[in-house]
Design an enzyme around this catalytic site. Structure first.
Site, mmCIF file in Angstrom:
data_model
loop_
_atom_site.group_PDB
_atom_site.id
_atom_site.type_symbol
_atom_site.label_atom_id
_atom_site.label_comp_id
_atom_site.label_asym_id
_atom_site.label_seq_id
_atom_site.Cartn_x
_atom_site.Cartn_y
_atom_site.Cartn_z
ATOM 1 N N GLY A 1 -12.157 -8.094 41.213
ATOM 2 C CA GLY A 1 -13.051 -9.121 41.737
ATOM 3 C C GLY A 1 -13.889 -9.750 40.645
ATOM 4 O O GLY A 1 -13.510 -9.760 39.466
ATOM 5 N N ASP A 2 -15.029 -10.266 41.030
ATOM 6 C CA ASP A 2 -15.909 -10.968 40.087
ATOM 7 C C ASP A 2 -16.747 -10.015 39.228
ATOM 8 O O ASP A 2 -17.158 -10.388 38.121
ATOM 9 C CB ASP A 2 -16.882 -11.856 40.882
ATOM 10 N N GLY B 1 -20.659 -9.798 46.966
ATOM 11 C CA GLY B 1 -19.960 -10.448 48.071
ATOM 12 C C GLY B 1 -18.520 -10.731 47.705
ATOM 13 O O GLY B 1 -17.945 -10.064 46.837
ATOM 14 N N HIS B 2 -17.983 -11.731 48.350
ATOM 15 C CA HIS B 2 -16.550 -12.005 48.262
ATOM 16 C C HIS B 2 -16.201 -12.510 46.856
ATOM 17 O O HIS B 2 -16.412 -13.668 46.508
ATOM 18 C CB HIS B 2 -16.212 -13.058 49.303
ATOM 19 N N THR C 1 -21.868 -4.315 46.014
ATOM 20 C CA THR C 1 -21.974 -4.219 44.565
ATOM 21 C C THR C 1 -23.429 -4.129 44.138
ATOM 22 O O THR C 1 -24.256 -4.875 44.654
ATOM 23 C CB THR C 1 -21.387 -5.515 43.961
HETATM 24 N N1 ASP Z 1 -18.110 -8.702 44.552
HETATM 25 C C1 ASP Z 1 -17.337 -7.506 44.708
HETATM 26 C C2 ASP Z 1 -15.887 -7.832 44.569
HETATM 27 O O1 ASP Z 1 -15.435 -8.828 45.130
HETATM 28 C C3 ASP Z 1 -17.499 -6.818 46.002
HETATM 29 C C4 ASP Z 1 -18.844 -6.692 46.565
HETATM 30 O O2 ASP Z 1 -19.812 -7.273 46.116
HETATM 31 O O3 ASP Z 1 -18.943 -5.932 47.503
HETATM 32 O O4 ASP Z 1 -15.171 -7.048 43.980
#
Ligand code: ASP
Length: 300
Positions: free
Chosen positions: A190-191, A212-213, A160
């Site tokens: 996601g976030d 991230g996650h 992201t």
């Molecule tokens: N944070 C993003 C999500 O979980 C993904 C990412 O940062 O790659 O949608």
């Protein structure tokens, strides 16, 4: 007058923010600059978790999420965009042209159509090929953490783009754009587009953005928590550390879990941190244009 600052997740963002920084240092607004940074990443097919080139869900459908924010009353977001290559610009339209802060799915695409944004295929040929290859391997949907070697090349599948800026007039803005997690369950958000999770900007307290996650970040309202801690006097470094520690306290972490944040104060102090090694970020100010390692790595 303020000292302009532009900071963004992952090393691939350095060439993008290097081009945009002079505009920020001249008369550019923080909002225009963070939108443009996301737009460049959204069109770069080599970045496989942002915009065109982003990896699809487990059924091979690509969806984009994005948000922009300048203050608690001024934010806009879209989730699950399927026909527009610049979700960040649709998010900005939501912020500036409606009374609302978030639009979702095909109705967000319809809104973008109404505002004259071009409707296009968003699944790239290379992303389709990667999805087809993944389908053959039958590997689990959660990818291993991304490793950034600092050259702009990323190994893994979280990237992201989150960008924070302070312009010469002292205004602050942030943007966050993502195609979400590769091979996600269709409909998953996601976030990144959720205010307070993947992005938060409060001109009195500071700004933060995450990558991230997403489920881990959302579980603790990560970006809001960092900004809140800074508002209560923590340095950006301590606020990120305490937020990552909170996350680690709440979740039974798996080896594939990675989360990273960047944060700035209204005075232009900044820091970055990640759960694990492998994250890098880019900074442009009047003294430097560099890729840096995060000062906080919770589990090294
Ligand atoms: N944070 C993003 C999500 O979980 C993904 C990412 O940062 O790659 O949608």
């Amino acid at each position: 007058m303020s000292t302009p600052l532009l900071i963004s997740t992952w090393s691939f963002s350095l060439p993008i923010i290097e081009v945009e920084f002079p505009k920020l240092a001249a008369a550019g607004t923080a909002l225009d600059v963070v939108e443009r940074c996301a737009r460049v990443a959204e069109l770069d097919e080599s970045i496989d978790s942002v915009g065109f080139g982003g990896l699809p869900d487990r059924e091979g459908r690509c969806t984009f999420d994005a948000a922009v924010m300048t203050s608690p009353p001024e934010s806009g977001a879209v989730c699950g965009i399927e026909r527009h290559r610049h979700p960040v610009s649709v998010a900005r339209l939501v912020m500036e042209q409606t009374e609302h802060s978030m639009l979702v799915g095909s109705l967000a695409d319809d809104f973008a159509d109404e505002h004259g944004l071009p409707s296009q295929t968003i699944l790239s040929e290379s992303a389709k090929l990667k999805w087809e290859a993944w389908k053959q391997t039958n590997t689990p949907p959660i990818p291993p953490p991304l490793l950034d070697d600092g050259t702009g090349e990323l190994f893994g599948s979280h990237d992201t783009i989150g960008t924070l800026a302070i312009d010469a007039g002292g205004a602050m803005a942030g943007s966050c754009s993502s195609s979400g997690m590769a091979w996600k369950v269709p409909g998953r958000v996601g976030d990144s587009p959720i205010i307070g999770h993947g992005l938060y900007v409060d001109p009195l307290r500071g700004a933060a953005t995450g990558t991230g996650h997403g489920e881990l970040i959302s579980g603790i309202c990560g970006s809001f928590l960092i900004v809140e801690l800074m508002g209560r006097g923590a340095s950006p470094e301590d606020a990120i550390h305490d937020t990552l520690a909170r996350l680690a306290e709440c979740w039974p972490l798996k080896k594939e879990h990675q989360v990273a944040f960047v944060a700035i104060t209204p005075e232009g102090k900044y820091a970055a941190g990640s759960l694990r090694p492998g994250f890098k970020y880019a900074v442009c100010d009047v003294n430097q244009q560099v890729v840096l390692d995060p000062t906080v790595v919770l589990h090294s």
